[in-house]
Design an enzyme around this catalytic site. Structure first.
Site, PDB file in Angstrom:
ATOM      1  N   PRO A  20       0.850  -1.197   0.000  1.00 33.57           N
ATOM      2  CA  PRO A  20       0.000   0.000   0.000  1.00 33.57           C
ATOM      3  C   PRO A  20       0.880   1.240   0.000  1.00 33.57           C
ATOM      4  O   PRO A  20       1.779   1.365   0.838  1.00 33.57           O
ATOM      5  CB  PRO A  20      -0.792  -0.128   1.307  1.00 33.57           C
ATOM      6  CG  PRO A  20       0.043  -1.009   2.180  1.00 33.57           C
ATOM      7  CD  PRO A  20       0.795  -1.926   1.274  1.00 33.57           C
ATOM      8  N   MET A  22       0.642   5.502  -0.332  1.00 34.18           N
ATOM      9  CA  MET A  22      -0.193   6.699  -0.391  1.00 34.18           C
ATOM     10  C   MET A  22       0.041   7.455  -1.696  1.00 34.18           C
ATOM     11  O   MET A  22       1.191   7.654  -2.115  1.00 34.18           O
ATOM     12  CB  MET A  22       0.084   7.605   0.798  1.00 34.18           C
ATOM     13  CG  MET A  22      -0.315   7.014   2.140  1.00 34.18           C
ATOM     14  SD  MET A  22      -2.083   6.671   2.274  1.00 34.18           S
ATOM     15  CE  MET A  22      -2.754   8.331   2.244  1.00 34.18           C
ATOM     16  N   GLN A  73      -6.375  -1.458   3.358  1.00 28.65           N
ATOM     17  CA  GLN A  73      -5.556  -1.089   4.508  1.00 28.65           C
ATOM     18  C   GLN A  73      -6.201   0.068   5.254  1.00 28.65           C
ATOM     19  O   GLN A  73      -6.567   1.083   4.652  1.00 28.65           O
ATOM     20  CB  GLN A  73      -4.140  -0.701   4.126  1.00 28.65           C
ATOM     21  CG  GLN A  73      -3.286  -0.499   5.395  1.00 28.65           C
ATOM     22  CD  GLN A  73      -1.882  -0.047   5.142  1.00 28.65           C
ATOM     23  OE1 GLN A  73      -1.651   1.061   4.675  1.00 28.65           O
ATOM     24  NE2 GLN A  73      -0.909  -0.901   5.471  1.00 28.65           N
ATOM     25  N   CYS A 103       3.142   3.345   9.308  1.00 29.65           N
ATOM     26  CA  CYS A 103       3.308   4.632   8.633  1.00 29.65           C
ATOM     27  C   CYS A 103       3.859   5.674   9.608  1.00 29.65           C
ATOM     28  O   CYS A 103       3.323   5.845  10.707  1.00 29.65           O
ATOM     29  CB  CYS A 103       1.973   5.095   8.051  1.00 29.65           C
ATOM     30  SG  CYS A 103       2.097   6.667   7.161  1.00 29.65           S
ATOM     31  N   ASN A 214       9.083  -6.871   4.024  1.00 28.07           N
ATOM     32  CA  ASN A 214       8.885  -5.666   3.225  1.00 28.07           C
ATOM     33  C   ASN A 214      10.013  -4.698   3.550  1.00 28.07           C
ATOM     34  O   ASN A 214      10.568  -4.714   4.632  1.00 28.07           O
ATOM     35  CB  ASN A 214       7.511  -5.053   3.550  1.00 28.07           C
ATOM     36  CG  ASN A 214       7.303  -3.679   2.957  1.00 28.07           C
ATOM     37  OD1 ASN A 214       7.021  -2.720   3.662  1.00 28.07           O
ATOM     38  ND2 ASN A 214       7.439  -3.553   1.653  1.00 28.07           N
TER      39      ASN A 214
END
Length: 350
Positions: A20, A22, A73, A103, A214
């Site tokens: 995901p 932004m 998410q 985040c 990740n």
């Protein structure tokens, strides 16, 4: 509930996913990526729980069926709100709901969610239990290995243990700390050192859990290396900036038979979606902006990017822009081939 969740989970795989991101992984980006890979799990941009509950859901979480499998998410820290969102995600047809605990932006700190939740493993556990009990789709966690002055092993293992106690079985771990004080969100993607070994250690300690790694994974070769240690790999910027690599995922990562999906075949597959979106009033540039890196490394890639960037923003721009961009690549390839043939003939004559 657990049986329903397991049944749903068996229909998708976390072996390879696109992160995901932004402002990047919107519905048009995901539909484009799906034209390259049928098996990769795709994620939405993070959407706050309050926005899902009170906002324009079609704009925020609407998606095309072509995107499956796709996960929503969420950003939030209120168990009741997140439970409501999990029900909404299931009702809208999402295959998974994921809680963002990684985040590092100022926005998520002020909202008490994202990476700052690494400091509150019990709260995250409560949120995940509420989400799991609310909806029959998998509820997963994406986290960092710690924040600020936390000891990474202690922070990561505490969060995972708390959530596993609540029944969570899948964790996506960005193998960097998040520094909420002193680094910008952009710097947090690169400056904190990667600690892949800690994620491997987590998998060895909890073989019963699905652990996805990740952070800084730049190629499918690197992904294949990680898969010897963990259950899955999530790519972010590499998949976005060089999307052609996704055309190899089904064969290389999932072992599917058949040919890879090349850039031209992907555009052919994406074309009906683009036409439908144009007819619905979506500006051409909203789709082409995600395609700029598709021809990376090929003759004509610069012309492809330029045509899509400049011509897609013109009023009334349509698929003819894509056709011009593709024609520029084909022309450059033909010219390159002609040069190779001429060179070969010269060498042969010599």
């Amino acid at each position: 509930m657990i049986e329903k969740e397991q049944k749903s989970r068996n229909n998708i795989s976390s072996r390879f996913s696109v992160a995901p991101m932004m402002d990047w992984t919107d519905r048009h980006c995901r539909a484009f990526h799906r034209a390259l890979t049928k098996r990769a799990l795709l994620y939405t941009e993070m959407v706050t729980a309050k926005a899902v509950i009170h906002g324009d859901r079609e704009r925020l979480i609407g998606f095309d069926p072509v995107e499956h499998p796709v996960a929503l998410q969420l950003g939030g820290s209120d168990p009741d709100e997140l439970a409501q969102c999990a029900r909404i995600a299931a009702d809208w047809g999402y295959d998974e709901v994921n809680l963002n605990c990684g985040c590092p932006s100022d926005r998520v700190q002020s909202g008490a969610f994202g990476a700052c939740l690494m400091r509150e493993p019990q709260l995250v556990s409560d949120c995940m239990q509420a989400m799991r009990e609310a909806a029959p789709i998998p509820a997963t966690v994406k986290c960092r290995i710690g924040v600020d002055d936390q000891a990474p092993r202690e922070a990561l293992f505490a969060l995972v243990e708390a959530c596993a106690t609540a029944g969570v079985t899948t964790f996506i771990v960005h193998a960097r700390k998040a520094w909420l004080q002193g680094l910008s969100p952009k710097e947090n993607r690169d400056i904190p050192p990667l600690d892949y070994e800690l994620v491997y250690e987590l998998k060895r300690a909890r073989p019963d859990l699905t652990i996805i790694i990740n952070g800084g994974v730049a190629s499918l070769e690197a992904a294949e290396g990680h898969l010897a240690q963990v259950d899955g790999v999530m790519l972010g910027r590499a998949a976005y900036h060089e999307p052609a690599l996704l055309g190899q995922v089904d064969r290389r990562i999932f072992g599917e038979a058949g040919d890879d999906v090349g850039p031209f075949a992907a555009l052919d597959a994406y074309r009906p979606y683009m036409q439908a979106q144009l007819e619905a009033g979506t500006p051409m540039a909203h789709m082409t902006r995600h395609m700029l890196g598709l021809m990376h490394g090929l003759p004509g890639a610069r012309a492809f990017r330029r045509i899509l960037t400049v011509d897609s923003i013109a009023p009334g721009a349509g698929l003819e822009v894509l056709d011009r961009a593709v024609d520029a690549v084909r022309a450059a390839q033909d010219a390159a081939e002609a040069r190779r043939e001429a060179y070969a003939a010269t060498m042969g004559a010599g």
